[in-house]
Design a protein around this motif. Structure first.
Motif, PDB file in Angstrom:
ATOM      1  N   UNK A 188       0.801  -1.232   0.000  1.00 52.84           N
ATOM      2  CA  UNK A 188       0.000   0.000   0.000  1.00 52.84           C
ATOM      3  C   UNK A 188       0.834   1.283   0.000  1.00 52.84           C
ATOM      4  N   UNK A 189       2.153   1.182  -0.203  1.00 50.14           N
ATOM      5  CA  UNK A 189       2.970   2.386  -0.346  1.00 50.14           C
ATOM      6  C   UNK A 189       2.634   3.085  -1.653  1.00 50.14           C
ATOM      7  N   UNK A 190       2.661   4.402  -1.626  1.00 50.92           N
ATOM      8  CA  UNK A 190       2.376   5.198  -2.808  1.00 50.92           C
ATOM      9  C   UNK A 190       3.685   5.482  -3.536  1.00 50.92           C
ATOM     10  N   UNK A 191       3.800   4.961  -4.755  1.00 52.63           N
ATOM     11  CA  UNK A 191       4.996   5.192  -5.558  1.00 52.63           C
ATOM     12  C   UNK A 191       4.829   6.474  -6.347  1.00 52.63           C
ATOM     13  N   UNK A 192       5.897   7.246  -6.412  1.00 50.73           N
ATOM     14  CA  UNK A 192       5.957   8.469  -7.212  1.00 50.73           C
ATOM     15  C   UNK A 192       7.170   8.350  -8.124  1.00 50.73           C
ATOM     16  N   UNK A 193       7.173   9.040  -9.265  1.00 51.38           N
ATOM     17  CA  UNK A 193       8.336   8.943 -10.164  1.00 51.38           C
ATOM     18  C   UNK A 193       9.621   9.382  -9.473  1.00 51.38           C
ATOM     19  N   UNK A 194      10.707   8.717  -9.816  1.00 49.90           N
ATOM     20  CA  UNK A 194      12.026   9.149  -9.344  1.00 49.90           C
ATOM     21  C   UNK A 194      12.373  10.482  -9.990  1.00 49.90           C
ATOM     22  N   UNK A 195      13.253  11.210  -9.371  1.00 46.84           N
ATOM     23  CA  UNK A 195      13.692  12.496  -9.909  1.00 46.84           C
ATOM     24  C   UNK A 195      14.201  12.320 -11.337  1.00 46.84           C
ATOM     25  N   UNK A 196      13.692  13.126 -12.264  1.00 45.50           N
ATOM     26  CA  UNK A 196      14.096  13.054 -13.662  1.00 45.50           C
ATOM     27  C   UNK A 196      13.208  12.177 -14.527  1.00 45.50           C
ATOM     28  N   UNK A 197      12.350  11.362 -13.913  1.00 43.94           N
ATOM     29  CA  UNK A 197      11.421  10.515 -14.669  1.00 43.94           C
ATOM     30  C   UNK A 197      10.070  11.205 -14.764  1.00 43.94           C
ATOM     31  N   UNK A 198       9.347  10.955 -15.857  1.00 41.76           N
ATOM     32  CA  UNK A 198       8.061  11.622 -16.065  1.00 41.76           C
ATOM     33  C   UNK A 198       6.894  10.892 -15.424  1.00 41.76           C
ATOM     34  N   UNK A 199       7.052   9.592 -15.146  1.00 38.90           N
ATOM     35  CA  UNK A 199       5.925   8.829 -14.597  1.00 38.90           C
ATOM     36  C   UNK A 199       6.421   7.602 -13.831  1.00 38.90           C
TER      37      UNK A 199
END
Length: 61
Positions: free
Chosen positions: A29-40
């Motif tokens: 249930x962790x919310x993943x967000x794009x890594x720095x420099x990635x668009x998605x």
């Protein structure tokens, strides 16, 4: 989609016309967000880059 938090992998269908900025892991249930420099999240945690990035790389070669 691969969660670096718990190691869980889930096959997901990637949108062809929009970037996905958030993804909730179905296991931890962790919310993943794009890594720095990635668009998605697909570019950061998927097995392939998103269609927009694939198209840009194709036109560069």
């Amino acid at each position: 989609m691969f969660s670096p938090h718990c190691g869980f992998a889930q096959q997901e269908t990637m949108s062809t016309d929009a970037c996905q900025f958030y993804y909730e892991c179905r296991n931890c249930k962790n919310l993943l967000r794009p890594n720095s420099g990635d668009c998605c999240v697909f570019c950061s945690f998927g097995s392939a880059k998103c269609p927009r990035i694939q198209a840009q790389n194709r036109s560069c070669g």
